[in-house]
Scaffold this active site. Structure first.
Site, PDB file in Angstrom:
ATOM      1  N   CYS A 138      -5.032  13.280  13.731  1.00  0.00           N
ATOM      2  CA  CYS A 138      -5.100  11.892  13.281  1.00  0.00           C
ATOM      3  C   CYS A 138      -5.111  11.004  14.514  1.00  0.00           C
ATOM      4  O   CYS A 138      -4.587  11.386  15.558  1.00  0.00           O
ATOM      5  CB  CYS A 138      -3.869  11.633  12.414  1.00  0.00           C
ATOM      6  N   ARG A 173      -4.729  10.728   4.499  1.00  0.00           N
ATOM      7  CA  ARG A 173      -3.717  11.791   4.581  1.00  0.00           C
ATOM      8  C   ARG A 173      -2.715  11.714   3.437  1.00  0.00           C
ATOM      9  O   ARG A 173      -2.157  12.732   3.029  1.00  0.00           O
ATOM     10  CB  ARG A 173      -2.945  11.683   5.901  1.00  0.00           C
ATOM     11  N   ARG A 208       0.834  14.520  13.260  1.00  0.00           N
ATOM     12  CA  ARG A 208       1.204  14.320  11.866  1.00  0.00           C
ATOM     13  C   ARG A 208       1.106  15.581  10.997  1.00  0.00           C
ATOM     14  O   ARG A 208       0.344  15.627  10.021  1.00  0.00           O
ATOM     15  CB  ARG A 208       0.366  13.193  11.244  1.00  0.00           C
ATOM     16  N   PRO A 209       1.873  16.608  11.335  1.00  0.00           N
ATOM     17  CA  PRO A 209       1.871  17.806  10.489  1.00  0.00           C
ATOM     18  C   PRO A 209       2.610  17.554   9.171  1.00  0.00           C
ATOM     19  O   PRO A 209       3.250  16.512   9.012  1.00  0.00           O
ATOM     20  CB  PRO A 209       2.638  18.830  11.334  1.00  0.00           C
ATOM     21  N   ASP A 246       4.587   0.611  12.178  1.00  0.00           N
ATOM     22  CA  ASP A 246       3.395  -0.044  11.628  1.00  0.00           C
ATOM     23  C   ASP A 246       3.261  -1.503  12.083  1.00  0.00           C
ATOM     24  O   ASP A 246       2.279  -2.167  11.737  1.00  0.00           O
ATOM     25  CB  ASP A 246       3.406   0.015  10.091  1.00  0.00           C
ATOM     26  N   LYS A 249       0.836  -1.216   0.000  1.00  0.00           N
ATOM     27  CA  LYS A 249       0.000   0.000   0.000  1.00  0.00           C
ATOM     28  C   LYS A 249       0.868   1.262   0.000  1.00  0.00           C
ATOM     29  O   LYS A 249       0.641   2.173  -0.787  1.00  0.00           O
ATOM     30  CB  LYS A 249      -0.898   0.010   1.249  1.00  0.00           C
ATOM     31  N   ASN A 250       1.840   1.295   0.902  1.00  0.00           N
ATOM     32  CA  ASN A 250       2.601   2.535   1.063  1.00  0.00           C
ATOM     33  C   ASN A 250       3.620   2.776  -0.049  1.00  0.00           C
ATOM     34  O   ASN A 250       4.263   3.814  -0.086  1.00  0.00           O
ATOM     35  CB  ASN A 250       3.256   2.593   2.448  1.00  0.00           C
ATOM     36  N   ARG A 301      -8.686  -0.288   4.474  1.00  0.00           N
ATOM     37  CA  ARG A 301      -7.813   0.715   3.843  1.00  0.00           C
ATOM     38  C   ARG A 301      -6.477   0.096   3.449  1.00  0.00           C
ATOM     39  O   ARG A 301      -5.836   0.575   2.511  1.00  0.00           O
ATOM     40  CB  ARG A 301      -7.540   1.854   4.822  1.00  0.00           C
TER      41      ARG A 301
HETATM   42  N1  EPU Z   1       6.399  14.775  10.894  1.00  0.00           N
HETATM   43  C1  EPU Z   1       6.486  16.108  11.178  1.00  0.00           C
HETATM   44  N2  EPU Z   1       6.419  17.003  10.138  1.00  0.00           N
HETATM   45  C2  EPU Z   1       6.271  16.612   8.858  1.00  0.00           C
HETATM   46  C3  EPU Z   1       6.181  15.242   8.563  1.00  0.00           C
HETATM   47  C4  EPU Z   1       6.248  14.343   9.603  1.00  0.00           C
HETATM   48  O1  EPU Z   1       6.635  16.495  12.341  1.00  0.00           O
HETATM   49  O2  EPU Z   1       6.218  17.473   7.968  1.00  0.00           O
HETATM   50  C5  EPU Z   1       6.470  13.780  11.990  1.00  0.00           C
HETATM   51  C6  EPU Z   1       5.153  13.015  12.140  1.00  0.00           C
HETATM   52  O3  EPU Z   1       4.221  13.716  12.909  1.00  0.00           O
HETATM   53  C7  EPU Z   1       5.623  11.730  12.787  1.00  0.00           C
HETATM   54  C8  EPU Z   1       7.007  11.518  12.176  1.00  0.00           C
HETATM   55  O4  EPU Z   1       7.407  12.788  11.656  1.00  0.00           O
HETATM   56  O5  EPU Z   1       5.730  11.888  14.175  1.00  0.00           O
HETATM   57  C9  EPU Z   1       7.085  10.506  11.066  1.00  0.00           C
HETATM   58  O6  EPU Z   1       6.040  10.717  10.153  1.00  0.00           O
HETATM   59  P1  EPU Z   1       6.163  10.408   8.596  1.00  0.00           P
HETATM   60  O7  EPU Z   1       5.998  11.688   7.868  1.00  0.00           O
HETATM   61  O8  EPU Z   1       7.373   9.598   8.328  1.00  0.00           O
HETATM   62  O9  EPU Z   1       4.881   9.512   8.360  1.00  0.00           O
HETATM   63  P2  EPU Z   1       3.977   9.552   7.071  1.00  0.00           P
HETATM   64  O10 EPU Z   1       4.814   9.796   5.897  1.00  0.00           O
HETATM   65  O11 EPU Z   1       2.808  10.435   7.314  1.00  0.00           O
HETATM   66  C10 EPU Z   1       4.213   7.018   6.487  1.00  0.00           C
HETATM   67  C11 EPU Z   1       3.287   5.870   6.291  1.00  0.00           C
HETATM   68  C12 EPU Z   1       2.702   5.460   7.635  1.00  0.00           C
HETATM   69  C13 EPU Z   1       3.853   5.058   8.549  1.00  0.00           C
HETATM   70  C14 EPU Z   1       4.852   6.228   8.664  1.00  0.00           C
HETATM   71  C15 EPU Z   1       6.084   5.878   9.468  1.00  0.00           C
HETATM   72  C16 EPU Z   1       2.479   6.189   4.047  1.00  0.00           C
HETATM   73  C17 EPU Z   1       1.357   6.537   3.135  1.00  0.00           C
HETATM   74  N3  EPU Z   1       2.239   6.258   5.353  1.00  0.00           N
HETATM   75  O12 EPU Z   1       3.428   8.074   7.050  1.00  0.00           O
HETATM   76  O13 EPU Z   1       1.861   4.337   7.402  1.00  0.00           O
HETATM   77  O14 EPU Z   1       3.371   4.729   9.824  1.00  0.00           O
HETATM   78  O15 EPU Z   1       5.275   6.642   7.351  1.00  0.00           O
HETATM   79  O16 EPU Z   1       6.723   4.771   8.951  1.00  0.00           O
HETATM   80  O17 EPU Z   1       3.561   5.836   3.585  1.00  0.00           O
HETATM   81  C18 EPU Z   1       0.070   2.898   7.831  1.00  0.00           C
HETATM   82  O18 EPU Z   1       0.316   2.343   6.744  1.00  0.00           O
HETATM   83  O19 EPU Z   1      -0.727   2.402   8.673  1.00  0.00           O
HETATM   84  C19 EPU Z   1       0.732   4.149   8.160  1.00  0.00           C
HETATM   85  C20 EPU Z   1       0.286   4.963   9.102  1.00  0.00           C
END
Ligand code: EPU
Length: 419
Positions: free
Chosen positions: A117, A93, A122-123, A306, A22-23, A398
């Protein structure tokens, strides 16, 4: 609302195929916006999130057509729109992944700012900071982020945190920017490497794939591509733990064991056998209670956040006490209270959960709160005595393709009840 009902206690055995990730699928679909030519994606998982991003691409001007059940052709001759509306971003998101491609190809994007969320704040500030460094004008209006740039230019971007979708967004923007972009402290998840490899096949110039230092030399345009999506390591990991919690013997096929090393190492420490083939993993348990093993989640190649909720189920039934520390998201323990209702003995202390292993879990009606929490409740139900009823399973749909069918094939007593 649909529910899943599980009669626990069956020992899982047999073979099960791992679906596409998925990701990886979500950023790959977004990346097809970078060209006007046709892109063919193979091993596409049929999931709610994939449908959602497909709907979003459709609104932006893409034509999507399935050739067979897992091969999807996407072509976007023109960008007809630049907006990711609130209704779609609210349900997923990862819709923010269109920001980079829209900005790079069309010079603008209007994307609803994701709200809070279930698993944390998750900003997307790091995505936006990166786009600004590449010359984009960023503003906020009525809950939407507006981004504009004639043509993005290369920049040196050091991420404060290795954000996964942030790295993907900036990578997709940088491939069509003028000049060289360096992303430091980039996330290293296999899904990012999959995206980079597809972009290279489209004509992009990227070095440092798989490392935290990506160097991208922008090109004028990208071409169409045919690409096979990598296997879903989180689905494979969930099935591995389903085998372990039921004292089973399961072989997962079509997976990539190299993407699952952090999990396999810890799983062996609990006393479970893990046998790796080139694209298979066999998990074999002798049915005895597992040893308690503490974990701390971390960005790849660390233990995946995850998999944290699913690991907690194994630890709930282990011999001894373990500590599960969550360092990636600040609020990812929503499953704990549900597991406690099934007889687990877990106490949360800040970012850690202390899990005292118990001999049995007992079936109960429970409620899923997010995707991976849903998976953990399913695992708990498989291992528990009696019947477990998991509600709010739209979260599960999802991200897991045909999970009940796959588990049924392994001997689980699990069924979906339509509301
Ligand atoms: N963060 C910030 N600012 C940003 C971006 C992230 O502070 O601009 C923080 C987040 O709040 C969090 C940390 O950085 O505390 C890591 O977040 P990240 O951005 O890496 O997560 P994501 O990209 O939103 C993806 C996966 C998630 C997975 C995370 C961590 C996708 C579509 N989603 O999310 O998958 O948990 O990386 O590995 O790739 C899931 O599949 O169930 C899922 C939540």
């Amino acid at each position: 609302m649909d529910k899943i009902i599980i009669d626990g206690g069956a020992r899982l055995s047999g073979q099960v195929r791992c679906s596409g990730a998925k990701n990886a699928a979500l950023p790959l679909l977004a990346a097809t916006l970078l060209t006007d030519q046709a892109c063919i994606l193979e091993n596409v998982p049929r999931l709610k999130d994939v449908i959602t991003i497909g709907q979003l691409l459709g609104k932006l001007g893409s034509r999507l057509e399935y050739q067979d059940k897992s091969t999807l052709t996407i072509q976007t001759p023109h960008l007809d729109a630049y907006e990711a509306p609130y209704d779609l971003v609210r349900t997923m998101r990862a819709s923010v992944l269109v920001m980079g491609p829209l900005l790079a190809r069309g010079g603008k994007a209007k994307v609803s700012l994701p709200g809070g969320c279930a698993i944390g704040a998750r900003p997307i500030n790091l995505h936006l900071k990166g786009f600004e460094k590449m010359g984009a004008k960023v503003s906020l209006e009525q809950g939407y982020v507006l981004l504009e740039a004639e043509r993005l230019h290369g920049a040196r971007i050091t991420l404060d945190l290795p954000t996964v979708t942030g790295t993907e967004n900036l990578l997709m923007a940088a491939v069509l920017a003028e000049g060289q972009t360096i992303i430091e402290n980039a996330a290293r998840e296999p899904e990012i490497s999959d995206l980079a490899l597809m972009l290279i096949d489209m004509g992009a110039q990227i070095q440092g794939i798989g490392s935290d230092h990506l160097v991208i030399d922008g090109v004028e345009s990208l071409q169409g591509v045919k690409h096979r999506i990598i296997p879903d390591r989180i689905e494979a990991g969930t099935l591995m733990l389903a085998a372990a919690v039921t004292g089973g013997d399961v072989t997962i096929t079509d997976c990539n064991p190299n993407h699952l090393i952090a999990l396999s190492v810890r799983l062996r420490e609990t006393g479970v056998e893990v046998e790796e083939g080139s694209d298979t993993i066999r998990v074999k348990s002798d049915g005895q209670r597992n040893r308690a093993v503490s974990i701390t989640t971390a960005p790849y190649p660390g233990f995946p956040t995850d998999m944290q909720a699913q690991w907690m189920v194994l630890m709930s039934l282990a011999e001894g006490t373990s500590l599960i520390s969550e360092t990636v998201f600040e609020n990812r323990f929503m499953h704990v209270l549900e597991l406690d209702r099934m007889g687990a003995d877990i106490t949360i202390d800040g970012h850690s959960a202390l899990v005292r292993g118990v001999e049995h879990l007992s079936g109960a009606p429970v409620m899923a709160t997010d995707l991976r929490a849903s998976a953990s409740l399913i695992l708990a139900g498989l291992a528990a005595d009696g019947t477990t009823e998991v509600s709010r399973i739209y979260h599960l749909d999802r991200g897991y393709e045909h999970l009940e069918e796959k588990l049924t094939g392994l001997g689980a007593k699990i069924r979906r009840v339509k509301a």
